[in-house]
Design a protein around this motif. Structure first.
Motif, mmCIF file in Angstrom:
data_model
loop_
_atom_site.group_PDB
_atom_site.id
_atom_site.type_symbol
_atom_site.label_atom_id
_atom_site.label_comp_id
_atom_site.label_asym_id
_atom_site.label_seq_id
_atom_site.Cartn_x
_atom_site.Cartn_y
_atom_site.Cartn_z
ATOM 1 N N GLN A 1 -3.240 18.972 -0.176
ATOM 2 C CA GLN A 1 -3.975 18.860 1.088
ATOM 3 C C GLN A 1 -4.571 17.470 1.287
ATOM 4 O O GLN A 1 -4.711 17.015 2.410
ATOM 5 N N THR A 2 -4.929 16.811 0.184
ATOM 6 C CA THR A 2 -5.586 15.506 0.269
ATOM 7 C C THR A 2 -4.552 14.397 0.127
ATOM 8 O O THR A 2 -3.795 14.366 -0.840
ATOM 9 N N GLU A 3 -4.527 13.508 1.109
ATOM 10 C CA GLU A 3 -3.653 12.337 1.028
ATOM 11 C C GLU A 3 -4.469 11.159 0.515
ATOM 12 O O GLU A 3 -5.558 10.883 1.026
ATOM 13 N N VAL A 4 -3.969 10.495 -0.522
ATOM 14 C CA VAL A 4 -4.642 9.310 -1.056
ATOM 15 C C VAL A 4 -3.882 8.065 -0.634
ATOM 16 O O VAL A 4 -2.658 8.082 -0.500
ATOM 17 N N SER B 1 -10.207 18.039 -8.399
ATOM 18 C CA SER B 1 -10.953 18.938 -7.514
ATOM 19 C C SER B 1 -12.404 19.001 -7.986
ATOM 20 O O SER B 1 -12.664 18.768 -9.175
ATOM 21 N N PRO B 2 -13.336 19.190 -7.140
ATOM 22 C CA PRO B 2 -13.187 19.607 -5.743
ATOM 23 C C PRO B 2 -13.011 18.450 -4.758
ATOM 24 O O PRO B 2 -12.789 18.682 -3.580
ATOM 25 N N THR B 3 -13.080 17.197 -5.226
ATOM 26 C CA THR B 3 -12.973 16.060 -4.308
ATOM 27 C C THR B 3 -11.617 16.017 -3.617
ATOM 28 O O THR B 3 -11.539 15.846 -2.400
ATOM 29 N N PHE B 4 -10.540 16.146 -4.379
ATOM 30 C CA PHE B 4 -9.183 16.143 -3.831
ATOM 31 C C PHE B 4 -8.591 17.528 -3.985
ATOM 32 O O PHE B 4 -8.694 18.136 -5.056
ATOM 33 N N LYS B 5 -7.953 17.999 -2.932
ATOM 34 C CA LYS B 5 -7.373 19.336 -2.945
ATOM 35 C C LYS B 5 -5.848 19.271 -3.065
ATOM 36 O O LYS B 5 -5.204 18.481 -2.392
ATOM 37 N N SER C 1 0.848 -1.186 0.000
ATOM 38 C CA SER C 1 0.000 0.000 0.000
ATOM 39 C C SER C 1 0.882 1.233 0.000
ATOM 40 O O SER C 1 1.969 1.222 0.576
ATOM 41 N N VAL C 2 0.409 2.294 -0.628
ATOM 42 C CA VAL C 2 1.161 3.549 -0.685
ATOM 43 C C VAL C 2 0.218 4.719 -0.404
ATOM 44 O O VAL C 2 -0.996 4.602 -0.539
ATOM 45 N N SER C 3 0.806 5.832 -0.017
ATOM 46 C CA SER C 3 0.022 7.057 0.135
ATOM 47 C C SER C 3 0.886 8.235 -0.297
ATOM 48 O O SER C 3 2.113 8.179 -0.230
ATOM 49 N N PHE C 4 0.226 9.287 -0.746
ATOM 50 C CA PHE C 4 0.920 10.518 -1.114
ATOM 51 C C PHE C 4 -0.082 11.658 -1.165
ATOM 52 O O PHE C 4 -1.298 11.429 -1.239
ATOM 53 N N LEU C 5 0.418 12.875 -1.102
ATOM 54 C CA LEU C 5 -0.431 14.049 -1.239
ATOM 55 C C LEU C 5 -0.704 14.303 -2.712
ATOM 56 O O LEU C 5 0.208 14.241 -3.536
ATOM 57 N N VAL C 6 -1.951 14.585 -3.022
ATOM 58 C CA VAL C 6 -2.352 14.874 -4.395
ATOM 59 C C VAL C 6 -1.718 16.190 -4.843
ATOM 60 O O VAL C 6 -1.697 17.164 -4.093
ATOM 61 N N GLN C 7 -1.188 16.189 -6.055
ATOM 62 C CA GLN C 7 -0.661 17.407 -6.650
ATOM 63 C C GLN C 7 -1.458 17.698 -7.911
ATOM 64 O O GLN C 7 -1.665 16.817 -8.729
#
Length: 84
Positions: A41-44, A34-38, A23-29
């Motif tokens: 600010q939003t970590e997936v 948007s507007p779902t992921f910012k 599993s991995v996670s990162f901040l959306v760039q």
């Protein structure tokens, strides 16, 4: 200090981890989800699945570029994606 990574440099270790069933996670760039992921600010949180369904958010590679988009439909073994 802000550090900018090349798309390939950033996603290559993520792709490798997913291919090893990690599993991995990162901040959306970016703003394509948007507007779902910012942006920044939003970590997936992602993991590879055996089966994907419409409305799943997927990381995929096309023409050496990575995209994080929502799966809209699967037709004739083709996946159709779009940002939010």
């Amino acid at each position: 200090m802000k550090k900018v990574f090349d798309n390939q440099d950033f996603f290559k270790p993520i792709e490798e981890a997913l291919n090893q069933q990690e599993s991995v996670s990162f901040l959306v760039q970016g703003t394509s989800m948007s507007p779902t992921f910012k942006h920044l600010q939003t970590e997936v949180f992602l993991k590879q699945k055996d089966r994907y369904l419409p409305q799943d958010v997927c990381l995929f590679k096309m023409k050496d570029k990575y995209f994080l988009h929502r799966l809209i439909k699967i037709k004739n073994n083709q996946c159709f994606f779009r940002g939010d």
